[in-house]
Write a protein that holds these residues in place. Structure first.
Motif, PDB file in Angstrom:
ATOM      1  N   VAL A   1       0.848  -1.195   0.000  1.00 18.84           N
ATOM      2  CA  VAL A   1       0.000   0.000   0.000  1.00 18.84           C
ATOM      3  C   VAL A   1       0.881   1.241   0.000  1.00 18.84           C
ATOM      4  O   VAL A   1       1.896   1.306   0.701  1.00 18.84           O
ATOM      5  N   LEU A   2       0.480   2.245  -0.781  1.00 13.76           N
ATOM      6  CA  LEU A   2       1.199   3.520  -0.863  1.00 13.76           C
ATOM      7  C   LEU A   2       0.261   4.644  -0.458  1.00 13.76           C
ATOM      8  O   LEU A   2      -0.763   4.886  -1.108  1.00 13.76           O
ATOM      9  N   ALA A   3       0.582   5.339   0.632  1.00  8.87           N
ATOM     10  CA  ALA A   3      -0.256   6.430   1.130  1.00  8.87           C
ATOM     11  C   ALA A   3       0.275   7.778   0.678  1.00  8.87           C
ATOM     12  O   ALA A   3       1.482   7.958   0.490  1.00  8.87           O
ATOM     13  N   TYR A   4      -0.626   8.726   0.516  1.00  5.33           N
ATOM     14  CA  TYR A   4      -0.241  10.095   0.165  1.00  5.33           C
ATOM     15  C   TYR A   4      -1.144  11.068   0.918  1.00  5.33           C
ATOM     16  O   TYR A   4      -2.275  10.726   1.287  1.00  5.33           O
ATOM     17  N   PRO A   5      -0.682  12.302   1.190  1.00  3.82           N
ATOM     18  CA  PRO A   5      -1.443  13.251   2.011  1.00  3.82           C
ATOM     19  C   PRO A   5      -2.746  13.699   1.348  1.00  3.82           C
ATOM     20  O   PRO A   5      -2.809  13.913   0.135  1.00  3.82           O
ATOM     21  N   ALA A   6      -3.767  13.865   2.151  1.00  4.39           N
ATOM     22  CA  ALA A   6      -5.053  14.359   1.657  1.00  4.39           C
ATOM     23  C   ALA A   6      -4.903  15.776   1.120  1.00  4.39           C
ATOM     24  O   ALA A   6      -4.202  16.604   1.697  1.00  4.39           O
ATOM     25  N   GLY A   7      -5.545  16.047   0.000  1.00  6.81           N
ATOM     26  CA  GLY A   7      -5.542  17.387  -0.579  1.00  6.81           C
ATOM     27  C   GLY A   7      -4.326  17.730  -1.397  1.00  6.81           C
ATOM     28  O   GLY A   7      -4.304  18.770  -2.062  1.00  6.81           O
ATOM     29  N   ASP A   8      -3.304  16.883  -1.386  1.00  6.23           N
ATOM     30  CA  ASP A   8      -2.059  17.137  -2.122  1.00  6.23           C
ATOM     31  C   ASP A   8      -2.165  16.491  -3.500  1.00  6.23           C
ATOM     32  O   ASP A   8      -1.915  15.302  -3.673  1.00  6.23           O
TER      33      ASP A   8
ATOM     34  N   ARG B   1      -3.666   4.983  -1.585  1.00  7.53           N
ATOM     35  CA  ARG B   1      -4.773   5.462  -0.752  1.00  7.53           C
ATOM     36  C   ARG B   1      -4.398   6.803  -0.134  1.00  7.53           C
ATOM     37  O   ARG B   1      -3.221   7.126   0.053  1.00  7.53           O
ATOM     38  N   VAL B   2      -5.413   7.598   0.192  1.00  7.93           N
ATOM     39  CA  VAL B   2      -5.189   8.906   0.782  1.00  7.93           C
ATOM     40  C   VAL B   2      -5.124   8.787   2.300  1.00  7.93           C
ATOM     41  O   VAL B   2      -5.822   7.983   2.902  1.00  7.93           O
TER      42      VAL B   2
END
Length: 534
Positions: free
Chosen positions: A391-398, A422-423
Motif C-alpha cells: 500500500v502507498l499512502a499520500y497526504p489528503a488534498g495534495d 490510498r489517501v
C-alpha cells in the motif's frame, strides 16, 4: 569556514520583479483594504505551534522572530540579532557571537545574551521535547561570555541583503555569547537563524504548545484560530523599521483545489499552488504566477518492516521501472527535474551527475527475476509465497502527491509489482509519498533522513558534517550518492519547482531557492516585511 552558495540568476530575478511590479492599477485586496497595507495568503499546512522550539521558521525569516543571523536571497547569511558575523575558534569547535544592544521583544523586555542562552538550552532540554533537538545535538554548551565592560558600539557596513540596504550605521553592542560544539560542524552558521525568545518565557520547562509566541521580529501574533488562520500585526517598534504591510493573515487550506477557489472568489491575495493549478492564472491581469527553484524532492519511502518494500531487489528494480520524465510532463506540469537520490540537484556543487537510474523496464524485470520474484498467472510476482504488493499512502488534498502515487503505481504494475494507493497518513508497514530537501546545506536534510539507512551511507554522513574543507565535503557527498545508487533505500522521483500566485499590488518580492515545504516563513513571502504597496 568558506562556504559555497546557490546563486539565483539576476536576469530571472529581474524578470520576476518586473512581473509583479509592471501592471495596471492595483485591485482591491482580499481584506477589502484600498491601500494594500493588508495581505491575505494561504498555505497547505498549519504549524504545530508558532514558536521556534516547535520548529517554526527553522530557516529563519519567521516574521515573528529574528535569529542571530538571517538568510539572504542568494542563500548566504547576514547579521540580524548579531552585530557582526560569528567568529570561530581555530579548531572549529566553538563560535563567539556579539549581539546587538538596541533590540526589544514584543512584550517590551530588552534582548540580551541570557535570551540566547535560554533559547538554545531549552531547545536541547528534553523537558521541552522540541522536534529540532536532534538538529542541534552538536552543541555541548551555550554561555554568556560578555566581557566587563562591554563594548559600546560598532559600525555595521551596508550588506548585499535582499532587504532595503541602509547606509553604514553605528549599532550599540550588547552581550557576547559562545557556542561550544562536540566537533566542527560545517553548516553551523545556518543553525543560527533560529528565532530567539525571551528567557522569562522559558523559566519553567513544559510542553512547547503552551509557550507564548513572543519574539523580536517585524510582526507579532495578534490572533491564531487553530485550524483556520493566523493573523500577524506589524511591530511598530521593530529595530529594522516597521513593515508597510501592517497586517498579514495566513490561512491554512490543505486542499489544493480549495485554495484555487478562494483566489478566484477574491478571498486571497497570494497562495502556494501546484504547477498545474497555477497555470490557470498565467494570463491574469490581477495575479502574477511566481516560479521558484526548490530543493524539494519527492520520493517513495519504502519501510523496512514490510517484507516486500524491504527487499533490495524490489527497491532497485522499482528505481529502474519509474518513468520520471513522464511524471514531470504529467503530475508537475513540466515544473521540475528528474531526481535519483535524496540530494536535490539544485545543490549543484554537491550533486553527483553520474548517480542516476535510467528508465529501463527490461533491467527492472531482470532484477526481479534474479531476486527470486516470479511472475504469477495474474501478472503479480511472488517470492516464497509472498505477493509483490504493498500500500502507498499520500497526504489528503495534495494533488501532486496523489498524481505521483498514481503514476508510480502504474510503472510498478508494468513490472509485476502491485501498488495500491490510498489517501491519508501511512500506517505501519505502508509506503508513503514523502518530501525532503534543504536549500542551504545537504546535511540539514540528508542526515535525519538517511543516517540509519545503510552503514556506508551513515559513515559518509558523519564524515561530511564534520569536515571543514569545502572540497572534501563535496567529494564525500558525491561518493555518498554513488554508494546510494548501488542499494537505494527509497525511490526518489522528482525535484520540484514551487509555484505561487500573488496579486499585483506589491513590489519587493524576491525569488529564493525554496525549502521542501511552502510556508510563510520562507519561499515567496520570506521578505514580505519589506514589501511596499505599488
Amino acid at each position: 569556514m568558506p562556504r559555497s552558495r546557490i546563486l539565483l540568476s539576476s536576469g530571472a530575478l529581474c524578470t520576476v520583479l518586473g512581473l509583479v511590479g509592471c501592471t495596471a492599477a492595483p485591485t482591491p485586496t482580499a481584506s477589502g483594504s484600498t491601500d494594500s497595507t493588508a495581505l491575505v495568503l494561504a498555505v497547505p499546512s498549519e504549524p504545530a505551534n508558532v514558536h521556534p522550539l516547535a520548529g517554526y521558521g527553522k530557516n529563519g525569516a519567521a516574521q515573528v522572530y529574528d535569529g542571530l543571523l538571517e538568510h539572504q536571497a542568494d542563500s548566504g547569511l547576514r547579521t540580524a540579532l548579531a552585530v557582526e558575523m560569528p567568529t570561530p575558534s581555530p579548531d572549529g569547535k566553538s563560535w563567539t557571537v556579539k549581539l546587538r544592544g538596541d533590540v526589544r521583544f514584543h512584550d517590551g523586555s530588552a534582548f540580551d545574551g541570557q535570551d540566547v542562552v535560554a533559547t538554545y538550552r531549552a531547545l536541547l532540554d528534553a523537558a521541552y521535547d522540541s522536534p529540532l533537538r536532534d538538529r542541534y545535538s552538536m552543541i555541548t554548551a551555550i554561555t554568556d561570555v560578555t566581557p566587563p565592560p562591554a563594548t559600546t558600539t560598532t559600525t555595521v557596513p551596508p550588506s548585499s541583503s535582499s532587504r532595503a540596504v541602509p547606509p553604514p550605521r553605528t549599532v550599540p553592542v550588547g552581550s557576547t555569547v559562545r557556542f561550544d560544539l562536540s566537533q566542527p560542524y560545517a553548516p553551523f552558521l545556518d543553525l543560527l537563524a533560529l528565532g530567539i525568545v525571551p528567557s522569562e518565557t522559558l523559566a519553567q520547562p513544559g510542553p512547547v504548545a503552551e509557550l507564548k509566541p513572543v519574539g523580536t521580529g517585524p510582526y507579532q501574533v495578534e490572533n491564531w484560530q487553530r485550524g483556520t488562520s493566523l493573523t500577524l500585526r506589524a511591530n511598530t517598534s521593530y529595530f529594522g523599521g516597521a513593515p508597510t504591510v501592517s497586517k498579514v493573515t495566513v490561512e491554512f487550506v490543505p486542499d489544493d483545489d480549495a485554495r484555487v477557489k478562494r483566489i478566484k472568489d477574491g478571498k486571497l491575495d497570494s497562495a502556494a499552488l501546484p504547477p498545474a493549478q497555477a497555470k490557470s492564472f498565467e494570463q491574469s491581469d490581477v495575479f502574477a504566477v511566481l516560479r521558484q527553484r526548490s530543493a524539494a524532492v519527492r520520493a517513495i519511502q519504502m519501510p523496512v518492516g514490510n517484507a516486500v518494500t524491504a527487499d533490495a531487489h524490489i527497491r532497485l528494480a522499482l528505481n529502474y521501472a519509474v518513468n520520471r520524465k513522464s511524471m514531470i510532463d504529467g503530475p508537475i506540469a513540466g515544473h521540475g527535474i528528474e531526481a535519483f537520490t535524496p540530494l536535490s540537484p539544485v545543490l549543484a556543487e554537491f550533486y553527483e551527475p553520474t548517480a542516476k537510474f535510467s528508465y529501463d523496464v527490461p533491467t527492472a524485470k531482470s532484477l526481479l527475476d534474479s531476486g527470486g520474484w516470479v511472475t504469477g498467472s495474474n501478472g503479480i510476482r511472488t517470492k516464497n509465497g509472498v505477493p509483490a504488493q504493498f500500500v502507498l499512502a499520500y497526504p489528503a488534498g495534495d494533488t501532486v502527491a496523489r498524481d505521483l502515487a498514481t503514476s508510480f503505481a502504474a510503472d510498478a504494475d508494468a513490472v509485476g509489482v502491485k501498488v495500491q494507493t490510498r489517501v491519508g497518513a501511512a500506517a505501519t508497514g505502508e509506503a508513503a509519498v514523502i518530501g525532503s530537501g534543504d536549500p542551504f546545506d545537504p546535511d540539514l536534510a540528508l542526515y535525519p533522513l538517511m543516517r540509519s539507512a545503510d552503514p556506508k551511507i551513515t559513515t559518509s554522513l558523519n564524515a561530511a558534517r564534520a569536515m571543514t574543507d569545502p572540497a572534501q565535503r563535496v567529494a564525500e557527498y558525491r561518493k555518498l550518492q554513488r554508494t546510494y545508487i548501488e542499494a537505494p533505500t527509497m525511490v526518489v522521483l522528482v525535484g520540484l519547482e514551487h509555484t505561487y500566485v500573488l496579486r499585483r499590488n506589491w513590489t519587493g518580492y524576491q525569488a529564493v531557492v525554496d525549502a521542501d515545504s511552502q510556508d510563510p516563513t520562507w519561499g515567496a513571502w520570506w521578505n514580505l516585511s519589506r514589501w511596499q504597496p505599488r
